[in-house]
Design a protein around this motif. Structure first.
Motif, PDB file in Angstrom:
ATOM      1  N   VAL A 122       0.829  -1.203   0.000  1.00 26.74           N
ATOM      2  CA  VAL A 122       0.000   0.000   0.000  1.00 26.74           C
ATOM      3  C   VAL A 122       0.866   1.256   0.000  1.00 26.74           C
ATOM      4  O   VAL A 122       0.346   2.371   0.037  1.00 26.74           O
ATOM      5  N   ARG A 123       2.192   1.070  -0.026  1.00 22.54           N
ATOM      6  CA  ARG A 123       3.130   2.192  -0.119  1.00 22.54           C
ATOM      7  C   ARG A 123       4.392   1.700  -0.810  1.00 22.54           C
ATOM      8  O   ARG A 123       4.721   0.508  -0.757  1.00 22.54           O
ATOM      9  N   ASP A 124       5.087   2.611  -1.468  1.00 25.04           N
ATOM     10  CA  ASP A 124       6.300   2.260  -2.212  1.00 25.04           C
ATOM     11  C   ASP A 124       7.571   2.418  -1.392  1.00 25.04           C
ATOM     12  O   ASP A 124       8.625   1.902  -1.770  1.00 25.04           O
ATOM     13  N   THR A 125       7.485   3.160  -0.301  1.00 21.95           N
ATOM     14  CA  THR A 125       8.620   3.322   0.597  1.00 21.95           C
ATOM     15  C   THR A 125       8.131   3.163   2.030  1.00 21.95           C
ATOM     16  O   THR A 125       6.959   3.422   2.329  1.00 21.95           O
ATOM     17  N   VAL A 126       9.027   2.752   2.908  1.00 24.00           N
ATOM     18  CA  VAL A 126       8.722   2.619   4.337  1.00 24.00           C
ATOM     19  C   VAL A 126       9.650   3.536   5.107  1.00 24.00           C
ATOM     20  O   VAL A 126      10.871   3.502   4.919  1.00 24.00           O
ATOM     21  N   GLU A 127       9.059   4.364   5.972  1.00 18.24           N
ATOM     22  CA  GLU A 127       9.849   5.330   6.735  1.00 18.24           C
ATOM     23  C   GLU A 127      10.416   4.685   7.992  1.00 18.24           C
ATOM     24  O   GLU A 127       9.737   3.941   8.696  1.00 18.24           O
ATOM     25  N   TYR A 128      11.679   5.006   8.272  1.00 21.54           N
ATOM     26  CA  TYR A 128      12.351   4.535   9.478  1.00 21.54           C
ATOM     27  C   TYR A 128      12.838   5.723  10.300  1.00 21.54           C
ATOM     28  O   TYR A 128      13.056   6.820   9.776  1.00 21.54           O
ATOM     29  N   SER A 129      13.002   5.456  11.594  1.00 28.04           N
ATOM     30  CA  SER A 129      13.444   6.487  12.533  1.00 28.04           C
ATOM     31  C   SER A 129      14.899   6.257  12.904  1.00 28.04           C
ATOM     32  O   SER A 129      15.348   5.109  13.017  1.00 28.04           O
ATOM     33  N   ALA A 130      15.643   7.313  13.113  1.00 25.75           N
ATOM     34  CA  ALA A 130      17.010   7.188  13.617  1.00 25.75           C
ATOM     35  C   ALA A 130      16.955   6.648  15.044  1.00 25.75           C
ATOM     36  O   ALA A 130      16.245   7.184  15.892  1.00 25.75           O
ATOM     37  N   TYR A 131      17.707   5.595  15.306  1.00 22.20           N
ATOM     38  CA  TYR A 131      17.704   4.943  16.617  1.00 22.20           C
ATOM     39  C   TYR A 131      18.940   5.418  17.377  1.00 22.20           C
ATOM     40  O   TYR A 131      20.046   4.929  17.152  1.00 22.20           O
ATOM     41  N   LEU A 132      18.732   6.369  18.275  1.00 17.53           N
ATOM     42  CA  LEU A 132      19.839   6.975  19.010  1.00 17.53           C
ATOM     43  C   LEU A 132      20.124   6.195  20.293  1.00 17.53           C
ATOM     44  O   LEU A 132      19.208   5.749  20.975  1.00 17.53           O
ATOM     45  N   PHE A 133      21.388   6.077  20.608  1.00 16.38           N
ATOM     46  CA  PHE A 133      21.820   5.388  21.827  1.00 16.38           C
ATOM     47  C   PHE A 133      22.853   6.231  22.566  1.00 16.38           C
ATOM     48  O   PHE A 133      23.733   6.843  21.942  1.00 16.38           O
ATOM     49  N   TYR A 134      22.769   6.217  23.882  1.00 19.16           N
ATOM     50  CA  TYR A 134      23.954   6.559  24.644  1.00 19.16           C
ATOM     51  C   TYR A 134      24.978   5.474  24.350  1.00 19.16           C
ATOM     52  O   TYR A 134      24.634   4.283  24.271  1.00 19.16           O
ATOM     53  N   ARG A 135      26.222   5.876  24.181  1.00 18.29           N
ATOM     54  CA  ARG A 135      27.231   4.892  23.833  1.00 18.29           C
ATOM     55  C   ARG A 135      28.614   5.367  24.233  1.00 18.29           C
ATOM     56  O   ARG A 135      28.862   6.564  24.402  1.00 18.29           O
ATOM     57  N   TRP A 136      29.510   4.398  24.391  1.00 24.08           N
ATOM     58  CA  TRP A 136      30.915   4.714  24.580  1.00 24.08           C
ATOM     59  C   TRP A 136      31.575   4.888  23.215  1.00 24.08           C
ATOM     60  O   TRP A 136      31.043   4.452  22.186  1.00 24.08           O
ATOM     61  N   ALA A 137      32.736   5.519  23.217  1.00 26.90           N
ATOM     62  CA  ALA A 137      33.473   5.677  21.967  1.00 26.90           C
ATOM     63  C   ALA A 137      33.970   4.328  21.458  1.00 26.90           C
ATOM     64  O   ALA A 137      34.070   4.099  20.255  1.00 26.90           O
ATOM     65  N   ARG A 138      34.268   3.414  22.389  1.00 26.88           N
ATOM     66  CA  ARG A 138      34.779   2.093  21.998  1.00 26.88           C
ATOM     67  C   ARG A 138      34.495   1.105  23.119  1.00 26.88           C
ATOM     68  O   ARG A 138      34.173   1.494  24.237  1.00 26.88           O
ATOM     69  N   GLY A 197      -2.419   2.317   7.495  1.00 28.84           N
ATOM     70  CA  GLY A 197      -2.407   3.139   8.696  1.00 28.84           C
ATOM     71  C   GLY A 197      -1.122   3.085   9.487  1.00 28.84           C
ATOM     72  O   GLY A 197      -1.145   3.196  10.715  1.00 28.84           O
ATOM     73  N   LEU A 198      -0.006   2.910   8.815  1.00 29.08           N
ATOM     74  CA  LEU A 198       1.292   2.914   9.488  1.00 29.08           C
ATOM     75  C   LEU A 198       1.758   4.370   9.591  1.00 29.08           C
ATOM     76  O   LEU A 198       2.419   4.890   8.694  1.00 29.08           O
ATOM     77  N   HIS A 199       1.400   5.026  10.684  1.00 28.47           N
ATOM     78  CA  HIS A 199       1.597   6.469  10.792  1.00 28.47           C
ATOM     79  C   HIS A 199       2.840   6.867  11.580  1.00 28.47           C
ATOM     80  O   HIS A 199       3.128   8.055  11.718  1.00 28.47           O
ATOM     81  N   HIS A 200       3.555   5.891  12.131  1.00 29.24           N
ATOM     82  CA  HIS A 200       4.782   6.168  12.876  1.00 29.24           C
ATOM     83  C   HIS A 200       5.950   5.495  12.173  1.00 29.24           C
ATOM     84  O   HIS A 200       5.855   4.330  11.777  1.00 29.24           O
ATOM     85  N   ALA A 201       7.051   6.217  12.014  1.00 30.55           N
ATOM     86  CA  ALA A 201       8.237   5.626  11.405  1.00 30.55           C
ATOM     87  C   ALA A 201       8.697   4.415  12.208  1.00 30.55           C
ATOM     88  O   ALA A 201       8.600   4.383  13.435  1.00 30.55           O
ATOM     89  N   CYS A 202       9.185   3.402  11.508  1.00 31.98           N
ATOM     90  CA  CYS A 202       9.620   2.154  12.147  1.00 31.98           C
ATOM     91  C   CYS A 202      11.031   2.312  12.723  1.00 31.98           C
ATOM     92  O   CYS A 202      11.827   3.128  12.261  1.00 31.98           O
ATOM     93  N   ASP A 203      11.323   1.495  13.732  1.00 35.57           N
ATOM     94  CA  ASP A 203      12.678   1.455  14.289  1.00 35.57           C
ATOM     95  C   ASP A 203      13.573   0.576  13.429  1.00 35.57           C
ATOM     96  O   ASP A 203      13.104  -0.376  12.807  1.00 35.57           O
ATOM     97  N   SER A 204      14.883   0.851  13.464  1.00 33.09           N
ATOM     98  CA  SER A 204      15.846  -0.061  12.860  1.00 33.09           C
ATOM     99  C   SER A 204      17.239   0.183  13.433  1.00 33.09           C
ATOM    100  O   SER A 204      17.711   1.320  13.486  1.00 33.09           O
TER     101      SER A 204
END
Length: 429
Positions: free
Chosen positions: A142-158, A346-353
């Motif tokens: 029902v759509r040609d593209t699927v929207e995704y959300s940027a998945y932000l994390f607290y993280r260490w440099a390494r 009715g997918l109104h929120h961007a998906c996580d990835s």
């Protein structure tokens, strides 16, 4: 056309993972995944992907043997096969899920996660045999593209010094400025226009400050915060009050349906979940108590793409919104997520990835985000191809491991840096 399954190949692998923080601890330098290949009598091979921890492998192996001789189109039969495979009670009794972020395990949850990888592989093989994309087998997109959300994390440099790991160029993010810079790079590299922050890592006031900094840096961009049930009801309500005009939704602030219902009754901020609604049996209580307003589906949890569609239909019936949860995954799973998301009205929120965090893959060509979206492939099957050299290399890493990394354990990974670390009691704040 002969759709009989003649061979099933299971390849456990270890994939590089950055030092991403959550309330349980930190991601290990490598995470286990399982690549499933289903081969038909005509030589058509379909691919799937799921968790690769020991308990999943121990169930997947006898499952694979039982598929030989069955029709690749017998998708309903996969659940019958799963019921015939015994689950070691010691693997699930009183334990929590991979990463500790889905609640107590059950034999049924374990089976569904294994079925998901085989169902995707069968759909891929069936689509290739019929010359149809997976979304067509699911009823059409029902759509040609699927929207995704940027998945932000607290993280260490390494990862901690002395721990073998793959380097990356992201740097640390342990304060609002670091989170904003991370979001800026996600937007520049992939075009994301919404952002989700994995919380439950620092005291709530610090995470409130990070969300406010994101709102200031990216005005008009939808924002989410997910502490994985780390807060009390009182703390959840405080955060909801502080961020009420900012958040698109607040994800699993408190642990369990009862606590979520209490939070929901006292705030107008929509609540989302991938923790208290992860099986059909959990829907009735959550929906009748209005504990959640958004369900984050995950085909690895629910038993595949067709069950995900059924979940979406139930949500529509109750007026509950739907989007998509993500755990560490590769391109096979992202392709599967995109195909089923393309079929859901009715997918109104961007998906996580998590995919942008994974520098390694088993595909000949990585899936690319354009303006924060993935184009829905119209090629037969999933529209992806295995890179057998990369698959072999990641499998060799799994073979060479002494068993330390074959089961994901964020708390154990944290103890490498902090020997006194214990899994925090819930609520943590």
């Amino acid at each position: 056309m002969n759709l009989t399954v003649t061979d099933v190949r299971l390849t456990p692998i270890l994939v590089a993972d950055p030092p991403l923080l959550n309330t349980q601890g930190v991601h290990q330098p490598y995470t286990p995944r399982l690549i499933v290949e289903v081969v038909t009598a005509d030589g058509v091979t379909g691919v799937g992907e799921t968790y690769g921890d020991t308990k999943y492998l121990e169930l997947a192996r006898p499952f694979a043997e039982k598929l030989i001789g069955r029709q690749v189109s017998d998708l309903n039969g996969l659940f019958t096969v799963a019921e015939e495979v015994a689950v070691d009670g010691s693997q699930v009794s009183g334990r929590v899920d991979v990463g500790g972020l889905r609640g107590v395990q059950t034999a049924d949850k374990l089976r569904l996660s294994v079925v998901s990888g085989f169902e995707v592989a069968c759909l891929d093989a069936l689509g290739k045999a019929l010359g149809q994309p997976v979304h067509a087998l699911l009823g059409g997109k029902v759509r040609d593209t699927v929207e995704y959300s940027a998945y932000l994390f607290y993280r260490w440099a390494r990862h901690p010094e002395g721990v073998p790991a793959e380097p990356d160029d992201w740097g640390a993010a342990v304060d609002p400025a670091g989170v904003v810079e991370q979001a800026r790079r996600f937007k520049e590299r992939h075009g994301f226009t919404s952002f989700k922050l994995k919380g439950g890592v620092f005291p709530p006031d610090e995470e409130i400050a990070a969300v406010r900094a994101l709102a200031e840096a990216f005005p008009g961009h939808p924002l989410r915060l997910d502490p994985n049930g780390a807060w009390s009801v009182e703390t959840s309500l405080k955060v909801a009050q502080e961020l009420g005009g900012i958040l698109e939704y607040l994800e699993d602030p408190a642990l369990g349906t009862a606590a979520m219902a209490e939070v929901s009754a006292a705030t107008g901020v929509p609540l989302a979940t991938n923790m208290c609604v992860t099986t059909f049996a959990e829907i009735k209580e959550a929906f009748t108590r209005d504990a959640v307003q958004v369900v984050l589906s995950d085909h690895h949890y629910w038993g595949g793409l067709r069950n995900t569609q059924q979940l979406a239909a139930v949500c529509r019936a109750f007026g509950v919104a739907i989007s998509m949860h993500s755990n560490t995954h590769l391109g096979i799973s992202l392709a599967a997520m995109t195909h089923v998301a393309a079929t859901v009205p009715g997918l109104h929120h961007a998906c996580d990835s998590h995919y942008p965090w994974q520098a390694e893959d088993v595909l000949t060509e990585r899936l690319a985000f354009r303006d924060g979206t993935i184009a829905v492939s119209d090629a037969p099957g999933l529209g992806v191809e295995l890179d057998r050299d990369r698959l072999s290399a990641l499998h060799r890493r799994w073979l060479d491991d002494d068993g330390t990394l074959r089961d994901r354990d964020d708390a154990a990974a944290m103890r490498v840096a902090d020997p006194g670390w214990t899994t925090p009691a819930v609520p943590r704040w």
